[in-house]
Design an enzyme around this catalytic site. Sequence first.
Site, PDB file in Angstrom:
ATOM      1  N   HIS B 269      -3.291   4.464  12.717  1.00 49.51           N
ATOM      2  CA  HIS B 269      -2.039   3.449  12.333  1.00 49.51           C
ATOM      3  C   HIS B 269      -2.337   2.165  12.127  1.00 49.51           C
ATOM      4  CE1 HIS B 269       2.232   2.576  12.868  1.00 49.51           C
ATOM      5  NE2 HIS B 269       1.851   1.475  13.186  1.00 49.51           N
ATOM      6  N   GLU B 270      -2.955   1.557  13.212  1.00 51.62           N
ATOM      7  CA  GLU B 270      -3.579   0.280  12.988  1.00 51.62           C
ATOM      8  C   GLU B 270      -4.291  -0.135  11.861  1.00 51.62           C
ATOM      9  OE1 GLU B 270      -1.539  -1.859  14.553  1.00 51.62           O
ATOM     10  OE2 GLU B 270      -0.797  -0.527  15.992  1.00 51.62           O
ATOM     11  N   HIS B 273      -2.552  -0.594   8.656  1.00 49.51           N
ATOM     12  CA  HIS B 273      -2.275  -1.841   8.655  1.00 49.51           C
ATOM     13  C   HIS B 273      -3.293  -2.472   8.026  1.00 49.51           C
ATOM     14  CE1 HIS B 273       1.858  -1.807  10.004  1.00 49.51           C
ATOM     15  NE2 HIS B 273       1.654  -1.361  11.345  1.00 49.51           N
ATOM     16  N   GLU B 299       4.721  -1.239   7.248  1.00 51.67           N
ATOM     17  CA  GLU B 299       4.861  -0.097   8.364  1.00 51.67           C
ATOM     18  C   GLU B 299       4.348   1.290   7.605  1.00 51.67           C
ATOM     19  OE1 GLU B 299       4.577  -0.662  11.374  1.00 51.67           O
ATOM     20  OE2 GLU B 299       4.985   1.437  12.271  1.00 51.67           O
TER      21      GLU B 299
END
Lengths: 505, 505
Positions: B269-270, B273, B299
Site C-alpha cells: 500500500h505505502e 503511494h 489512494e
Amino acid sequence: MEQLVKEEWDKFKELLFKIRGYYEAIGLLGWDLRTGAPRKGVEMRSATLGMLSAEAFKLQVSEEIGAFTEYFSRPEVMSQLSDNENKIVNDTRKEYIRSKSIPSKRFEEYSVLAAHAQTIWEEAKDNNDFASFEPYLTKIVEFKQEFIDYWGVEGSRYDTLLDMYEPDLTVAKVDDIFSRLRSRLVPLAEAISASPNKPDTEFLSQIFPKEQQEKFGLFLLEQMGYDFEAGRLDESVHPFATGLNPGDVRITTNYLLDNVTSSIFSSLHEGGHALYEQNFGEELIGTPLAQGASMGIHESQSRLWENMIGRSRAFWQRYYGDLQQHFPEQLANVEMEDFYRAINSVGNSFIRIEADELTYNLHIIVRYEIEKLIFNEGLEVKDLPKTWNAKYQEYLGITPPTDALGVLQDVHWSGGDFGYFASYSLGNMYAAQMLNTLRKELPEFEELIAAGNLLPIKEWLTDKIYRYGQSLTPSQIIEQVTGEPLNPDYLADYLEAKYTDLYKL
Amino acid sequence: MEQLVKEEWDKFKELLFKIRGYYEAIGLLGWDLRTGAPRKGVEMRSATLGMLSAEAFKLQVSEEIGAFTEYFSRPEVMSQLSDNENKIVNDTRKEYIRSKSIPSKRFEEYSVLAAHAQTIWEEAKDNNDFASFEPYLTKIVEFKQEFIDYWGVEGSRYDTLLDMYEPDLTVAKVDDIFSRLRSRLVPLAEAISASPNKPDTEFLSQIFPKEQQEKFGLFLLEQMGYDFEAGRLDESVHPFATGLNPGDVRITTNYLLDNVTSSIFSSLHEGGHALYEQNFGEELIGTPLAQGASMGIHESQSRLWENMIGRSRAFWQRYYGDLQQHFPEQLANVEMEDFYRAINSVGNSFIRIEADELTYNLHIIVRYEIEKLIFNEGLEVKDLPKTWNAKYQEYLGITPPTDALGVLQDVHWSGGDFGYFASYSLGNMYAAQMLNTLRKELPEFEELIAAGNLLPIKEWLTDKIYRYGQSLTPSQIIEQVTGEPLNPDYLADYLEAKYTDLYKL
C-alpha cells in the site's frame, strides 16, 4: 522588571526561540543526511538546508535583534535583568555585531567557496594532491584575513579567530599554556618510546561482530546515565553528537569490525558530549544559554568520559568481564590488565584522530602553531606541507610520507574553521583540572567506577558544570569548579602518573 | 515569454521553491516524530514544527504570493504561460485565498495543538482511554469549525473540508456515489456471509518472526520497483508514506507478530503511494505540481498495488513460494489457493486498516457520515464513541468492545484531517476504473503478474498517471485514462467478479 521591559523581553525571547527552532530543524536535517537519508534526495535536501540556514542567519542579523540588544544594553534596562538575561543579551549582541560586520555579498561568496572547497579537499585527500587544494585554501585564508579586518583585532590577528571558539583565551595565554604542556609531554613521550615495557595490542585487531559491539555500546551508555528517552544512538561514517533540543540529544558511532575500541571510545566520547546537553538547567531551556560554555568546555566533558574514566584501570576492573562476555571468542584468554595496557598504548602516529591520549596534544600544538603562523606571520598556504612535516618531525619525531597522512588529513581548514583545533587540547586540560577537583570532592571516585556506580559522577558533573550551560564563560566555570584558572600542569601530572605506571618508567 | 514576465516567473518559482523547502523540513520533522524521536524531545519539537508551519504559512499568504498570482492571472500574462505554469498559478492562488483567510496566530496555535494531539492520541489508543484524548479532539474540531467560517461555505459546511482533499467533489456527489456503491456492496456482503464456502484463515494467526516479515516486505518493494536509493523503509505505529522530495520518498510499516499479512499489505500500500511520488515527471520537480493530483487519486495508486495486484491470484502464483521460503514452519503445509482465499476473506472486523477490500468501504462510509454529523449537524466529540459504536452496529453488525478498537483507531482526527476519509473509498473506485482500462491496454496483465514481471505495470502507471503529478485535476486524470468520469460500478463489478469466484456464489 518594569512592565515595558518585561514585554520587550518576552518578544526578544520569542525571537530567540524562533532562531533556535531553525537550528533544531537544521540539526535534524543534518543528522538525517549523515545517518541514512537516501542518496537521490541529497541534492534537494542540501538546497533546503541552505535555505533554512540563510533564514536563520537573516534573523540573527536582523534590525530587530540589533534594536533589542541595543535596548537591553542600556544601563537603566540592563540593571533590571538577571545575570542570565544579561549573558543572553551580550552573547547575542556580540554575534550580531560580528555577523553584521561582514558585507552579505562577501559572506555569500565565502559560503559558496567553503562548501565547494570541502569537496575539493575530499578529492585532494583521496588523491594525495595538495596542489589541487592549495588555490582553494589560499582563497579561504584570504577571506578569513578580510573577515578579521571586519571583525577587528585586539592583540594579534589570530586572537580574533581563537575568540570565536574559546572566548576569554588569547594567543598570549594559549602560547604560554601550550609551551608549558609541551615541555612536559615531549620528554614523557620520549621516555615511553624508550621503555622496553610495550603493551601487546595485536588482540585488538581481531574481528568483533557489529551486533555485539552495538549491544556493549548501549550498555555502557546506560551505565554512564545517558538518557535514552532524551536521545538515541545511530550509525554514521564519523561519530558525532547533536543536541536538537535538551530532550533530544542524539549520538552516533561507527562500528569497525576489526577494531572494537573505536566504537567503545567514540560512544563514551559522544556520550560525554550528550550528558552535558541532556542536563542543562531547567531555566536555560529554550534560551541561547542551553548550549555548551565553549568548544573547549564541551570537549572537556567528552574527554573526561572517554579518557579519564573510560580509559582508566578502575573502569575496566568493573566492565572488562562484561566485554569478555560480549566477545568470548576474542577475549576469553586476554587478561584485564593486558587489555587496559593495550587501550592506553602510546605511539607516534600520523593521524590526529587515531592518536593516543598523550601525543594527541602534540598533534594539536602543531596545528595551533601553524594557524598562528598563517594569520600572524603571513605563512603562505603553498608552504604548509613543508611546515607541517617539519613540525611533526620536531614534536613527534616522524615525518608524514604523504600529504594525505599529513597536512590534508583534517576537514577543518577546508570549511574555514581556523581557531578551532586548540579547543581539543584545551578540553583535555580542562578535564584533567576538573578531575583533580572531582577526586578531592568525591574521594571514593575510583571505588565508584570500579563498582560501576557512575551516577554520582554524573551528578557531580551536572551540579558543577552541565547545569550551567552557557550561562558562565569557560574561565568562570573552570575557576568556579577548581578554584584557579586553566593550568596545564594538571593534565601533565595526570598523564605522567598514568603512563609512569603503565610503562613502568 | 516576454523578458519581464520571465524575470517575474523566476522570482515566483524561487519563492515557491522556498515554501517547498519548509515543507520538506516539516515532513522530515514529522517523519522523525513518528519513527523514533525520543519522547522527552517531543514537546519542543512540536513547538519547532509549529514555528516552521507558521513560517511556511506566512509565505503562502504573503503579499508577494498575492501579487505574483494576481499578476500571472492577468489575461495578457496568462496567455504567455504553459498549461503547467497556469495550473501552478491557479493552485497557488486558490491556496493563497484559502490560507489568507485564517489569522496566522490562530493557525500557529492550531499547528502546535495538532502536533501535540498526535502524541496524546497514541497514548490514549495504547491505554484505551478516550477521555484523555477528548479535550484535544474537541479543541481541534473547534479550530476546524472556526476555519470553515474563514474559508467560507458553499453547499454544506462539510463540503468545505471535502474540497481540500478532493477538489471537484461535493457532499451531494459523494452521497450519490456512496449510496450507489452501498446498494451493490451490501447484498454482495450478505451473499458472502450466507455462503457455506468460507476460507480457513486460522493459519494466518501463527507467530511470524518480525525479521522475516521485514525481509519479505523489502523483497516485495523491490519487485514492484520501489527505488531504495530514493527512499527507505522504517517502522511506525500507523504505516505511512511521505515524499520529502522526489529523491526521498519514505515509507513505514508496522510488524504484527501474529499477523503476517498486515505488514505485507501495508508495504504494498505505502509502496504504491511512494511509486507515484518517485515517478513525477522531471519538469514538475521543485514545483508545486510535484505532488499527487488529489488524496483520492493518491489512494487509488496505493489500493491498486495493495488490492488489485497484491491480493490477486496471479500475484500469489508468483510470490507464494517465496513467502513459504521465508516462513517454512508456518506455511509449508498451506496451499497457495488456500492462502489466496484466506487473504481475501470477507468479515466484519473492528479495525479499518485490517478490513477486507469489500467491507473496507463500509468502514469509510461510517467515518464519512460521522464527520458530516460533526460539521453539518453539530455532533459533539464526547458523543463520538457512542455514535461510532452505533454506526458499526448498523453497517457492519458489530459493536467495538473498546474505544481502542473503535473510535481511537485512526490517527487522522488527531492531526485535524477531517474530510480525508472519503478519499480512501474514492481511491478504490478510481483504482477499479483504471484497472479496467489497464487490462484492456495491457492484455497480458495477469501473465505479467504471474511471472513477477511488474515493471511494465509500473511503467504503464507512470505513463498514464504518475508523471502528471498535480498537473491534471482528479477528474481530468480519470477521464484521460479511462474515457469517462468516476463511476462506482467498476469497483462493484470488480468486487462481484472476484468474490463470486472466491466464495462460489
